[in-house]
Structures are given as structure tokens and as C-alpha cells.
Scaffold this active site. Structure first.
Site, short mmCIF file in Angstrom:
data_model
loop_
_atom_site.label_atom_id
_atom_site.label_comp_id
_atom_site.label_asym_id
_atom_site.label_seq_id
_atom_site.Cartn_x
_atom_site.Cartn_y
_atom_site.Cartn_z
N ASP A 1 101.89 73.46 109.15
CA ASP A 1 102.40 74.45 110.09
C ASP A 1 101.22 75.22 110.71
OD1 ASP A 1 102.06 75.26 107.39
OD2 ASP A 1 103.36 76.98 107.65
N GLU B 1 90.15 78.26 102.76
CA GLU B 1 91.37 77.46 102.87
C GLU B 1 91.17 76.18 103.68
OE1 GLU B 1 95.92 78.30 104.52
OE2 GLU B 1 94.21 79.35 105.39
#
Length: 565
Positions: free
Chosen positions: A312, A496
Site C-alpha cells: 500500500d 523500513e
């Protein structure tokens, strides 16, 4: 009128129908035996909408994670009484009636730590325990401690956890691996599936199904006992993903299941709700409003389903890579999801055999074989020479190459000649100086160029090695590790995602700032360190020069990102 006799592929798909019928009851039973917690947008109704639209907090997730100090119905009643009074202060009302999530203390690592020492020191920092939660908390309780990704992610996430667990196992923390498997099994027993994360607002969807692989990982330490122990939960999860299949006609879709015209059964991502995501409320409303030609509920469902995919967001789901409102996740059959479903069926077969049920083992093997044929028939683009997603609207395989194309290799579902073509495509189109690109499209979304993500690096590395493509696999590992090391040397953290067009830069794009921590990067980094360094000379940092025991290649020049898929 009598239906025509099914074609041969349809008969193959119908052989193990009893599995679907038997296990459909398992997920229903799980849902009926527990009261499903309501997400905050339902609990708080107009108050939730007003607070999020007022943008009181920089991150929409903040209020979604806030805990009501009393019965939400009473708070909502007070709000309705006070909201139109002169001098009403919404921020003050929220501060009085809710406990906001605390900002985590910034972790400052000790000076002079190697990369491996830093990661090993992070495991306790990222460990949480929520055996008990407040009555109206959106956080869902779990019986055992667990490791969170880090940053804004204060809860456990489904597919992240598998790659985190690889690192925990590498560090010798098998107790933590066992705890996390037990937690996910608890969620399956309680809710009928593993939600996106342990929040009430994540219950309407799952994420890439890695639970069976987690059990398989645990079995490396505990043997077949782990497979037998968690066979019931693996069966329930399979029932969740295949829910509704027994009623499907050729050419139809139901929730997460797709039945193609020839009877082939595949899966897609799906969210049971079609409203804005509570954790991204304002952003979703804005996306829906920006395309008045589509029903808002359709856009919301596709946004949520993209969140279920883990990607996403990405041009992978969009008709126009520059316009998020053109995404249509639910009309795309993903190659990575169906590879994971194949692997789930294979592990279910192995677990059934370990439990002494050879008949059931054979039925799962039949399902896996049928799915493998479906992957080869529908998720391979012969013209381009790579695996890709299938488009339910055009009834054709899509052209875009993404890092998801390596999943059939990762689960050993690919034909050998196609694995060779995948190695060439990967090196030619996706490999960059800092690792593997997610796609070759620059859209501004985080699951596109120039970002590279740790789980996709590992899937590609392992997948290529499975088929003897060691040189490209080692290229990916070396380039990504160099990126991780350079970033760590400069910032003393793992992040991340990374910009793979160079080395030493965190990634960008998406709905929130770059997060550090970071669970799956930690796990993959440890696995890759042990991959590139000889066992007789393990390394705690990425070596300054590539180990001589592996093949060396010339540095890659940066490739220009393509403007369209």
C-alpha cells in the site's frame, strides 16, 4: 436446465471439494464463538469522523489508536450535547475523554556497536506485551509477548512478522518465534483469520498468508511436533482464504476466491469493509473524492484490499500510476498471493502426513498441483518473459514486472526454464546499486521505484538460489546489505525501506514519514550477513569488499525508472 459437463480442468478443481466444505465450517465457528471488537469509526461514529477531518494530529493513526476513558456511547452522547455550544474546543474534548498513544522513547544504541550487535540489542526494545488491554482499546490482546516493526507501528503486523522471525531464529531466540506463532494461532482461533495487525480496525482484512511458513520455520527447531500442533489453525486459515468457493460458478469471484472460466481456482486480496480506513481516514476520503466517476465505496474497498496485500500503495494496482484513485486491487489476481497459497497447500499436505492423515495429505497435494498449473497458465507473461499478475477485467496477464514475480521461485512453484528467464529479467530490469527495485515505475507511491524493501530482497535471493541462479541472488544480497550498512554507518539505525538507486539512503513516498526500527529489515539483514560471509568467518558488519568466496560482478549503473507500467 442441466449444466453442461465440466471440462477436465474443472473436474481437477472439484476433486478435493470436500476440503472446502469441511473447513468452511471452521472459520464460521471461530467467528461465532467470539464477539468481534468494533473499530473506532463504528464505536465513535460522527465524533471519529469530525476528529479525523479536523486533522488534530499529524498522523491519522494517532486517534485510531486512542483509548476512550469511558463508555464510547457516553462520550458520543456528551459530544452531541456539547459540539454546538459556543466555545466548544474539540481538541480539549479529545484530551479529556481519550488517552492518546504515547510516543515511544527514541532508542539510542551504545557507541561502537556492529550492525549485528545493534540488531541483537533491538529485539528486547521492539518486544511488546498486551495480555490485557483496556475495554475499548483498539489494540487486540495477545497471550504472548511479540515483536513490533517499530516507529509508528505499535502493534504486531502479520506478514512483517515472518521476516522478523527469520532474524529472531538467526539470533537464537526460538522462544520468541514460538511465542509469535502461538499468538497468530490464537488470532485464528478467536477471529477465524489473522488480521492485518492486532487492532480492531484491521479485523476486516488479513495480509499475505505467511502463517504456514512460520509454522514450518518453527518446525526447523521443534520438528514435526510443531506441524501437528498447529495443523488445525493452518486448516482454519486456509478455510478463511477459500471461503465461498463451494458456491462459485466459472467466471465468478467471492471475497478472496476467484474461479476462472476453465474452473481454475486462484485468490485475490479483499477487505470485508468498503469505508475509509480509520488509520488513514482523511487520505482515503480525499482519494475517493478525486475520482467522481467511481463509487466511493469501490475505491475504499480497493484501498483497503491494497493494504491487505502489504503493497500500500503501488502502480501495480493502478490503471494510471500517477493517480491513486485508479487502483483496482480486487480485480487483480496477484502472483505473490497465489504462490503463498501454493506453499500453504504444500505445508498443509506435509503437516497432514505428519499427523498420520495420508488421505488429507493427498488432497492438499492435489490442490497444490492444480494451483501450480494455474500459476503457470495465468500468471506467466510469455511475451515479456516473467511472472506477473492476472487482470480479471481484461482476462489477460498484465505486462508490468514487479518484485512479486520472484515469489513462484521462492516457493518452488516455477518451471526451471522460467526461473532462468526470471533471473535475466531481474538483473536487467530490477537490480540497482542499492538492491532490488520494487517496480521500475516512479509513481510517488512507496511500493514503487526507487524503493527497495527487505522482504522482497529476501524472497528474490532465496527464490533465485532455489533454482541455481546464485550469481544474481548474491548480487541482490550484496547490493542491499551495502545499502543497509551505509545507512547504519551514517544514521545508526535500520529503516523500513531503502532508496535502491544509490546506497545509504532511506526510502520515501507513501502516506507517512520513513520509519526506523525496523523488524523485517533486521531479520533479513541477519540472514543475508550469514549468507554472504563464509561460515568459518562470520561477519558482524558488511565487509568493505565482497567476500572472495562468492562470484563478483561489476558495479551496476543506475537505471532510469520507466514512466509507465
Amino acid at each position: 436446465m442441466k449444466s453442461p459437463a465440466p471440462s477436465r480442468p474443472q473436474k481437477m478443481a472439484l476433486i478435493p471439494a470436500c476440503i472446502f466444505l469441511c473447513f468452511a465450517a471452521l472459520s464460521v465457528q471461530a467467528e461465532e464463538t467470539s464477539v468481534t471488537p468494533q473499530p473506532p469509526d463504528i464505536l465513535l461514529g460522527p465524533l471519529f469522523n469530525d476528529v479525523q477531518n479536523a486533522k488534530l494530529f499529524p498522523d491519522q493513526k494517532t486517534f485510531a489508536d486512542a483509548v476512550p476513558n469511558s463508555d464510547p456511547l457516553m462520550i458520543l452522547a456528551d459530544y452531541r450535547m456539547q459540539q454546538n455550544q459556543s466555545g466548544f474546543d474539540l481538541r480539549h474534548f479529545v484530551n479529556v475523554n481519550f488517552t492518546l498513544p504515547k510516543e515511544g522513547e527514541k532508542y539510542v544504541p551504545p557507541e561502537g556497536q556492529s550492525l549485528r550487535e545493534h540488531i541483537d540489542g533491538l529485539w528486547p526494545v521492539l518486544t511488546r506485551s498486551t495480555e490485557n488491554t483496556e475495554k475499548w482499546d483498539s489494540l487486540l490482546p495477545l497471550p504472548k509477548p511479540y515483536v513490533v516493526p517499530g516507529g509508528r507501528f505499535r502493534e504486531v503486523y502479520y506478514w512483517d512478522s515472518y521476516f522478523t522471525m527469520l532474524g529472531l531464529a538467526e539470533s537464537g531466540h526460538w522462544d520468541k518465534v514460538a511465542d509469535m506463532v502461538a499468538n497468530f494461532a490464537h488470532e485464528i482461533d478467536t477471529y477465524g483469520h489473522i488480521p492485518n495487525g492486532n487492532r480492531s480496525y484491521y479485523l476486516s482484512r488479513s495480509q499475505p498468508p505467511f502463517f504456514a511458513l512460520m509454522v514450518e520455520l518453527l518446525a526447523q527447531h521443534e520438528g514435526d511436533a510443531a506441524l501437528k500442533q498447529y495443523l488445525p489453525q493452518m486448516q482454519k486459515e486456509y478455510a478463511y482464504w477459500m471461503d465461498g468457493v463451494e458456491n462459485l460458478q466459472a467466471g465468478q469471484q467471492e471475497k478472496r476466491v476467484v474461479k476462472l472460466q476453465d474452473g481454475t481456482l486462484l485468490n485475490r486480496y479483499w477487505d470485508d469493509r468498503d469505508t475509509p480506513r480509520p488509520e488513514s481516514w482523511v487520505e482515503d476520503i480525499a482519494t475517493a473524492k478525486s475520482n467522481p466517476n467511481r463509487p466511493a465505496t469501490e475505491i475504499y474497498r480497493d484501498l483497503r484490499s491494497a493494504a491487505a496485500s502489504g503493497w500500500d500503495f503501488s502502480s501495480r494496482w493502478m490503471d494510471n500510476p500517477q493517480q491513486l484513485n485508479t487502483l483496482r486491487t480486487t480485480s487483480i489476481v496477484p502472483v505473490d498471493l497465489n504462490s503463498l497459497m501454493f506453499k500453504m497447500e504444500k505445508i498443509l499436505s506435509r503437516a497432514s502426513k505428519a499427523a498420520g492423515d495420508n488421505a488429507m495429505a493427498n488432497q492438499y497435494e492435489t490442490l497444490a498441483n492444480a494451483r501450480q498449473k494455474g500459476i503457470e497458465k495465468y500468471l506467466w507473461n510469455d511475451q515479456q518473459g516473467w511472472y506477473a499478475d492476472y487482470d480479471l477485467k481484461s482476462h489477460k496477464v498484465r505486462n508490468q514486472l514487479t518484485a512479486a514475480a520472484l515469489f513462484p521461485l521462492y516457493v518452488n512453484a516455477a518451471a526451471k526454464d522460467r526461473a532462468s528467464k526470471m533471473a535475466t529479467a531481474t538483473k536487467t530490469h530490477l537490480l540497482q546499486p542499492g538492491g532490488l527495485n520494487t517496480t521500475s515505475v516512479k509513481s510517488g507511491q512507496q511500493w514503487d521505484a526507487p524503493n527497495g524493501w527487505a522482504p522482497l530482497q529476501w524472497v528474490a535471493t532465496e527464490g533465485l538460489q532455489n533454482y541455481g541462479q546464485k550469481e544474481v541472488a548474491m548480487d541482490i544480497s550484496w547490493h542491499f546489505l551495502t545499502n543497509v550498512q551505509h545507512t547504519y554507518d551514517r544514521e545508526k539505525k535500520l529503516v523500513e525501506k531503502y532508496d535502491v538507486s544509490t546506497t545509504g539512503t532511506g526510502g520515501g513516498g507513501g502516506e507517512y514519514p520513513l520509519q526506523d526500527g525496523f523488524g523485517w529489515t533486521n531479520g533479513v539483514t541477519l540472514k543475508m550477513l550469514d549468507l554472504i560471509c563464509p561460515k568459518e568467518q562470520p561477519c558482524d558488519n558488511v565487509p568493505a569488499t565482497r567476500p572472495l568466496s562468492e562470484s563478483t560482478t561489476q558495479p551496476l549503473k543506475q537505471k532510469e525508472a520507466e514512466p509507465t507500467p
